[in-house]
Design an enzyme around this catalytic site. Structure first.
Site, mmCIF file in Angstrom:
data_model
loop_
_atom_site.group_PDB
_atom_site.id
_atom_site.type_symbol
_atom_site.label_atom_id
_atom_site.label_comp_id
_atom_site.label_asym_id
_atom_site.label_seq_id
_atom_site.Cartn_x
_atom_site.Cartn_y
_atom_site.Cartn_z
ATOM 1 C CG HIS A 1 -20.329 -26.418 81.210
ATOM 2 N ND1 HIS A 1 -20.514 -25.504 80.141
ATOM 3 C CD2 HIS A 1 -18.555 -25.738 81.309
ATOM 4 C CE1 HIS A 1 -19.765 -24.971 79.565
ATOM 5 N NE2 HIS A 1 -18.989 -25.525 80.265
ATOM 6 C CD GLU B 1 -17.161 -15.647 77.683
ATOM 7 O OE1 GLU B 1 -15.334 -16.437 78.621
ATOM 8 O OE2 GLU B 1 -16.451 -15.476 76.605
ATOM 9 C CB CYS C 1 -19.285 -21.538 81.557
ATOM 10 S SG CYS C 1 -18.018 -21.376 79.866
#
Lengths: 348, 132
Positions: free
Chosen positions: A235, A81, A113
């Protein structure tokens, strides 16, 4: 035909800033954040580092481990990103640096993400479909939080690169699965320097719903239970979320701690779960089952069920390990230096 | 820096492509069209290793405009293999710790940003090596 990871590599910048240093500037309670988010420090890119430079370094390690030449790579996908250009792919520079051009397919991916695991998902699928022999998938970010925002404690920098192929497979992909909805928990509009987020809305309806949904469904698809896995990596936007979701699903500390880097690395966004997976591969044995679940705001999760092969033991010492990069040769900086490095000081 | 120049120099900056003279075997970095040793014009492509030793160095305090924000910084001449040297920044290091003979690794870094709207120039810089 077994398709999977034939090489992997990570890159972590050497600079670090501690939670105390950031909290002091904004009048926040450092202990509260350290306890609440389970974060102690984060990596900071040097002023001459970005997604492209870290991707090249991580990919070169992956090539070294795989023992193949850059010219053999059929596709290069970079998920981030924080691509350095708004228009012009990061992948062209990375492919050129690796000697993969001109016979190569290239695209930059973006999904907050989870852009890194998106790149892995596509690279793996291409090899499986037989359209390319080797695919390179990278997750890398040098993300920023607005000064004084809680995000500033976690937004870090790092990269992980994975080479997929069907020969010399070190980690077999048994199943890949994606779970996604439109959930506006975190976003950045065009020309905005910093992202905005929905505060607590980033938790239950976003991170936990998608990470849990992806994990449960892939377990069902593969007929596995949490206790069948040696390792699990989620994550890690902070140190707390991945532990919470792992324990809710019935995983134990022994399964998640190897891949949990966030407490001393921060959140490397697109690099986060791929870097956690790399830390696991640095230590895993032969035949170990691994569950990996990413999360990207917006929102969705990609899940992979992986199994290591004997080949992993032959390749992993050919490049620097992730924990060594994380724990050695750190260079701690103060907030003013951090602000200068990250372009937070307006000069004109 | 003009984008065509960045593009033209990318083989050496991105991949450490050197030229080895087929006549006398001398290696040139950056590549040359005519050999300084035997005036030969036939070369083969060769990739230099991404590690070496500091042959000598200096610290820049008064920097040219594109590098002002980095000052003070170290510029080193790095010998990557016998007789083959290159000049680059040595970064991620305490300036007082730099020594002649120290082992370094070369990393891919951003060399120039060309303000906020120019083409980014990438290439190699040295970082402390060996002990890592």
């Amino acid at each position: 035909m077994a398709v999977g990871i034939i090489g992997y590599g990570t890159y972590i910048p050497r600079y670090r800033i501690r939670v105390e240093e950031i909290a002091k500037v904004w009048g926040m309670d450092a202990e509260n954040y350290k306890r609440g988010l389970m974060l102690r420090q984060k990596s900071v890119p040097a002023p001459d580092q970005d997604v492209i430079t870290m991707s090249v370094e991580a990919a070169r390690k992956a090539l070294r481990r795989a023992g193949i030449d850059g010219s053999e790579i059929g596709s290069v996908y970079i998920g981030s990103e924080s691509h350095p250009y708004a228009v012009k792919p990061s992948g062209t520079v990375v492919a050129e640096a690796l000697g993969a051009t001109p016979e190569v397919h290239c695209a930059d991916f973006e999904f907050a993400c989870k852009a890194g695991t998106e790149a892995m998902f596509v690279g793996y699928s291409e090899v499986k479909a037989g359209t390319v022999r080797y695919a390179l998938a990278i997750g890398a970010d040098t993300s920023q939080g607005a000064p004084g925002d809680a995000l500033e404690f976690s937004a870090a920098a790092g990269a992980a690169a994975y080479l997929f192929g069907a020969e010399g497979v070190a980690v077999e992909v048994l199943q890949a699965y994606s779970f996604m909805t439109d959930t506006p928990d975190f976003w950045r509009r065009e020309h905005q320097h910093y992202p905005r987020h929905g505060g607590r809305f980033t938790g239950a309806p976003a991170y936990f719903r998608h990470a849990t949904g992806a994990a449960l469904r892939i377990l069902e698809m593969t007929g596995k239970r949490p206790e069948d896995f040696r390792y699990v990596v989620f994550h890690q936007p902070n140190g707390k979320f991945p532990v919470t979701v792992a324990e809710r699903l019935g995983f134990t500390r022994e399964q998640y701690e190897t891949g949990l880097l966030a407490p001393t690395l921060g959140n490397t966004y697109s690099g986060a779960s791929p870097m956690g997976l790399a830390a696991i591969l640095d230590e895993a044995g032969v035949g170990d089952l691994i569950l990996m679940v990413s999360f990207g705001s917006g929102a969705g999760s990609d899940a992979f069920v992986l199994r290591t092969t004997e080949r992993l033991l032959e390749i992993r010492d050919k490049a620097k390990r992730t924990r060594d990069q994380l724990d050695k040769n750190q260079r701690y900086i103060d907030y003013a230096t951090y602000a200068k490095f990250r372009g937070k000081i307006r000069k004109r | 820096m003009f984008s065509a120049k960045i593009w033209r120099e990318s083989p050496q900056r991105y991949r450490l492509e050197a030229a080895k003279c087929l006549g006398c075997g001398k290696v040139f970095f950056p590549p040359r069209l005519v050999c300084l040793g035997c005036r030969g014009r036939e070369f083969e492509k060769r990739f230099l290793p991404w590690r070496g030793r500091v042959l000598t160095f200096t610290v820049i305090h008064t920097a040219p405009t594109p590098f002002v924000d980095m000052a003070p910084y170290c510029i080193a001449i790095v010998e990557v293999e016998e007789g083959v040297r290159l000049t680059c920044q040595l970064v991620d290091v305490d300036l007082e710790a730099v020594e002649i003979g120290m082992e370094v690794e070369l990393e891919f870094r951003r060399i120039q940003s060309n303000q906020s709207d120019g083409v980014l120039c990438y290439g190699y810089k040295a970082v402390p090596g060996g002990g890592e």
